[in-house]
Design a protein around this motif. Structure first.
Motif, short mmCIF file in Angstrom:
data_model
loop_
_atom_site.label_atom_id
_atom_site.label_comp_id
_atom_site.label_asym_id
_atom_site.label_seq_id
_atom_site.Cartn_x
_atom_site.Cartn_y
_atom_site.Cartn_z
N THR A 105 83.92 -39.24 -0.24
CA THR A 105 82.55 -39.69 -0.01
C THR A 105 81.85 -39.97 -1.34
O THR A 105 81.98 -39.21 -2.29
CB THR A 105 81.77 -38.62 0.78
N HIS A 106 81.09 -41.06 -1.38
CA HIS A 106 80.38 -41.52 -2.57
C HIS A 106 81.32 -41.92 -3.70
O HIS A 106 80.86 -42.13 -4.83
CB HIS A 106 79.39 -40.46 -3.08
N GLY A 107 82.62 -41.99 -3.40
CA GLY A 107 83.58 -42.31 -4.44
C GLY A 107 83.85 -41.17 -5.38
O GLY A 107 84.53 -41.35 -6.41
N TRP A 108 83.38 -39.97 -5.03
CA TRP A 108 83.52 -38.84 -5.94
C TRP A 108 84.94 -38.27 -5.95
O TRP A 108 85.38 -37.71 -6.95
CB TRP A 108 82.54 -37.72 -5.55
N LYS A 109 85.64 -38.35 -4.83
CA LYS A 109 86.98 -37.76 -4.71
C LYS A 109 86.96 -36.32 -5.22
O LYS A 109 87.75 -35.91 -6.08
CB LYS A 109 88.02 -38.61 -5.47
N HIS A 110 86.05 -35.57 -4.67
CA HIS A 110 85.82 -34.19 -5.09
C HIS A 110 85.42 -33.39 -3.87
O HIS A 110 84.57 -33.82 -3.08
CB HIS A 110 84.71 -34.15 -6.13
N ASP A 111 86.03 -32.23 -3.68
CA ASP A 111 85.72 -31.39 -2.53
C ASP A 111 84.55 -30.45 -2.82
O ASP A 111 83.98 -30.46 -3.91
CB ASP A 111 86.95 -30.59 -2.11
N ALA A 112 84.22 -29.65 -1.82
CA ALA A 112 83.06 -28.75 -1.86
C ALA A 112 81.77 -29.56 -1.96
O ALA A 112 80.80 -29.13 -2.59
CB ALA A 112 83.17 -27.74 -2.99
N GLN A 113 81.76 -30.73 -1.30
CA GLN A 113 80.54 -31.53 -1.24
C GLN A 113 79.57 -30.92 -0.23
O GLN A 113 79.97 -30.28 0.74
CB GLN A 113 80.86 -32.97 -0.85
N PHE A 114 78.29 -31.15 -0.47
CA PHE A 114 77.26 -30.63 0.42
C PHE A 114 76.13 -31.63 0.52
O PHE A 114 76.00 -32.54 -0.30
CB PHE A 114 76.71 -29.29 -0.11
N VAL A 115 75.31 -31.45 1.54
CA VAL A 115 74.04 -32.17 1.66
C VAL A 115 72.98 -31.14 2.01
O VAL A 115 73.20 -30.24 2.83
CB VAL A 115 74.10 -33.29 2.72
N ILE A 116 71.84 -31.24 1.34
CA ILE A 116 70.67 -30.41 1.65
C ILE A 116 69.50 -31.34 1.90
O ILE A 116 69.23 -32.24 1.09
CB ILE A 116 70.35 -29.44 0.49
N ARG A 117 68.81 -31.14 3.02
CA ARG A 117 67.65 -31.97 3.36
C ARG A 117 66.41 -31.08 3.44
O ARG A 117 66.42 -30.05 4.11
CB ARG A 117 67.88 -32.71 4.68
N LEU A 118 65.35 -31.52 2.75
CA LEU A 118 64.13 -30.74 2.62
C LEU A 118 62.95 -31.57 3.12
O LEU A 118 62.42 -32.42 2.39
CB LEU A 118 63.93 -30.34 1.15
N PRO A 119 62.54 -31.38 4.37
CA PRO A 119 61.47 -32.21 4.93
C PRO A 119 60.12 -31.91 4.27
O PRO A 119 59.86 -30.78 3.83
CB PRO A 119 61.46 -31.82 6.40
N ASP A 120 59.25 -32.92 4.22
CA ASP A 120 57.92 -32.72 3.65
C ASP A 120 57.15 -31.66 4.42
O ASP A 120 56.44 -30.85 3.83
CB ASP A 120 57.13 -34.03 3.68
N HIS A 121 57.27 -31.70 5.73
CA HIS A 121 56.53 -30.78 6.58
C HIS A 121 57.49 -29.68 7.05
O HIS A 121 58.21 -29.82 8.03
CB HIS A 121 55.92 -31.53 7.77
N TRP A 122 57.47 -28.58 6.32
CA TRP A 122 58.45 -27.50 6.48
C TRP A 122 57.89 -26.39 7.36
O TRP A 122 56.73 -26.00 7.21
CB TRP A 122 58.80 -26.96 5.10
N ASN A 123 58.72 -25.87 8.24
CA ASN A 123 58.27 -24.79 9.12
C ASN A 123 58.64 -23.40 8.59
O ASN A 123 58.42 -22.40 9.28
CB ASN A 123 58.82 -24.98 10.53
N GLY A 124 59.25 -23.34 7.41
CA GLY A 124 59.61 -22.05 6.84
C GLY A 124 61.03 -21.61 7.12
O GLY A 124 61.45 -20.53 6.71
N GLY A 125 61.81 -22.44 7.84
CA GLY A 125 63.17 -22.06 8.22
C GLY A 125 64.24 -22.92 7.57
O GLY A 125 63.97 -23.98 7.01
N LEU A 126 65.48 -22.43 7.66
CA LEU A 126 66.65 -23.13 7.13
C LEU A 126 67.77 -23.05 8.15
O LEU A 126 68.01 -21.98 8.72
CB LEU A 126 67.10 -22.48 5.82
N VAL A 127 68.44 -24.18 8.38
CA VAL A 127 69.60 -24.23 9.26
C VAL A 127 70.81 -24.64 8.44
O VAL A 127 70.77 -25.64 7.71
CB VAL A 127 69.39 -25.22 10.43
N VAL A 128 71.90 -23.87 8.55
CA VAL A 128 73.12 -24.12 7.78
C VAL A 128 74.26 -24.38 8.74
O VAL A 128 74.37 -23.74 9.80
CB VAL A 128 73.46 -22.90 6.89
N THR A 129 75.13 -25.33 8.37
CA THR A 129 76.31 -25.61 9.20
C THR A 129 77.47 -26.07 8.32
O THR A 129 77.28 -26.40 7.14
CB THR A 129 76.00 -26.67 10.27
#
Length: 462
Positions: A105-129
């Motif tokens: 992905t992204h041409g990186w050819k590197h494992d242990a990739q992640f995505v973190i999304r931080l919405p402007d309007h945050w409810n104070g919680g975090l969901v991990v998968t």
């Protein structure tokens, strides 16, 4: 495992590259409040990261951009699934130090990739998968990320440290690749909590672990082994690994034998496949059974048949999906103790330390519930943790919701029930409202099963 070998986490955090991607048309870059503190967020332990200030973090806004991968989501949701949109915020993509290179992905050819999304309007919680199957970090964007972002949660997902049909080649010992899945999920959870604190000024008040299939397994394992990191979880048909069985290596050989003509229907019923699921078997013969058996057998028992799959699971789609004839005769119970020890390294115990809701379709033809979640529910009860667990069987549910589009009169998607279950978990954790007892969720007459479900007092699709 390939966890930061030779690169201390603190040092990696200091040298992590931070790059800002081009902002899509329509983004309100620089607007007051939007993407505040974006430049301050550094993911602890990341070797590389790049961030973007986006007008919409959901798949509606990200489709066709580098910020998601709709191809990796194929088959996981029904075609008519409604998803929310219009969630502005910051997306951080990157990777932790790793020596394997399955994820291109992204041409990186590197494992242990992640995505973190931080919405402007945050409810104070975090969901991990973590990614289901052998997919990567964007796989559950439509199934999970869209909905939780719309509810105001920050979201983090990992590729588990290896992906694809050859994932078993990662590591040096049997079981290493799957052990890394668990370690990478723990690593991302800790890092995401720190990133959230940098973005919003304080750590998340609640953190939930969740996932589909292998992601469901990760949910179970994390709540057993790192309950201090989470407040609860939703397990969507998680894979079961136990050292003495049942596990995939005790049910799939019969399925491979069915493909090759050496096993009949009764053999499949005997290992847990549900009566009534037979109409799904031809599809699974072509798409799942053969490849799943051989790659997990190669992961835990590489000495069984060194010629199959050999150095690779195959060079063509047909070769990758095809069964190995020797797998039809595979007998996990009689394999050497070293094989059982390899499985034991990643085995589940049922000793969850936080509230957990499990969903499983009664027509699952890859991970039959009788050999999976039924067993896991008993393990939880036997460990004395039954009060922290709820188990809902979804009538007409199968392993991937995309099959609903082929059999709308026989199946129902699990996703809306999952959304209802997630709401029920939040009510349980945050308001003390206990969900209903274990039950089967049926299909009501005239119900919009693609977008509505009630697991018991909490209806999704509103």
């Amino acid at each position: 495992m390939r966890l930061s070998r030779g690169v201390p986490l603190v040092a990696a955090a200091l040298v992590a590259a931070a790059v800002t991607w081009p902002v899509p048309a329509g983004a309100a870059a620089g607007a007051a409040g939007h993407c505040a503190r974006q430049e301050r967020v550094r993911v602890p332990g990341a070797e590389f990261q790049q961030s973007a200030c986006l007008p919409d973090l959901t798949t509606t806004g990200l489709a066709g951009t580098p910020y998601t991968d709709t191809a990796d989501q194929a088959g996981l949701t029904a075609r008519a699934t409604r998803t929310p949109s219009g969630v502005p915020g910051v997306q951080i993509d990157g990777y932790f130090p790793d020596s394997s290179h399955f994820n291109a992905t992204h041409g990186w050819k590197h494992d242990a990739q992640f995505v973190i999304r931080l919405p402007d309007h945050w409810n104070g919680g975090l969901v991990v998968t973590g990614a289901p199957g052998t997919r990567k970090q964007y796989a559950t964007d439509k199934a999970i990320s869209d909905q939780v972002l719309a509810r105001g949660y920050a979201y983090a997902a990992t590729d588990k440290g290896n992906s694809g049909a050859d994932f078993y080649r990662d590591g040096t010992r049997p079981g290493d690749a799957i052990a890394e899945w668990n370690a990478r999920t723990t690593q991302l959870t800790r890092a995401a909590k720190r990133a959230v604190a940098q973005r919003y000024g304080h750590a998340p008040r609640r953190t939930y672990m969740t996932g589909i299939s292998n992601g469901g397994y990760l949910t179970r394992w994390q709540l057993e082994n790192h309950p201090e990191l989470y407040d609860g979880g939703v397990d969507w048909e998680g894979a079961l690994w136990t050292a003495d069985g049942p596990n995939l290596l005790t049910s799939l050989p019969a399925a491979v034998g069915h493909i090759l003509g050496s096993a009949d229907d009764e053999d499949l019923y005997a290992v847990g496949f549900a009566r009534g699921s037979e109409f799904l078997w031809p599809y699974h013969e072509k798409a799942y059974w053969g490849v799943t058996q051989k790659i997990y057998r190669a992961e835990f028992d590489p000495g069984y048949d060194t010629g199959c799959p050999g150095p690779s699971a195959g060079s063509t789609v047909e070769e990758i999906l095809a069964p190995c004839a020797s797998d039809a005769a595979y007998d996990y119970a009689s394999r050497p103790a070293s094989v059982h020890r390899a499985v034991e390294r990643v085995a589940l115990t049922g000793r969850i330390g936080r509230p957990l809701i499990t969903l499983h379709g009664d027509l699952d033809a890859l991970l039959p519930k009788a050999a999976d979640s039924d067993v896991y529910a008993r393990m939880i009860d036997a460990s004395g943790r039954g009060g922290m667990h709820r188990y809902y069987t979804i009538q007409g549910g199968t392993h991937v919701d995309g099959l609903y589009d082929t059999y709308p009169d026989r199946l129902r998607p699990i996703l809306p029930c999952y959304r209802s279950a997630f709401d029920a978990l939040v009510s349980w954790v945050e308001r003390g409202t206990e969900p209903p007892a274990d039950r089967t969720v049926g299909r009501a007459a005239g119900e919009d099963v693609v977008n509505s479900c009630d697991v018991g007092g909490t209806t999704a699709g509103r």
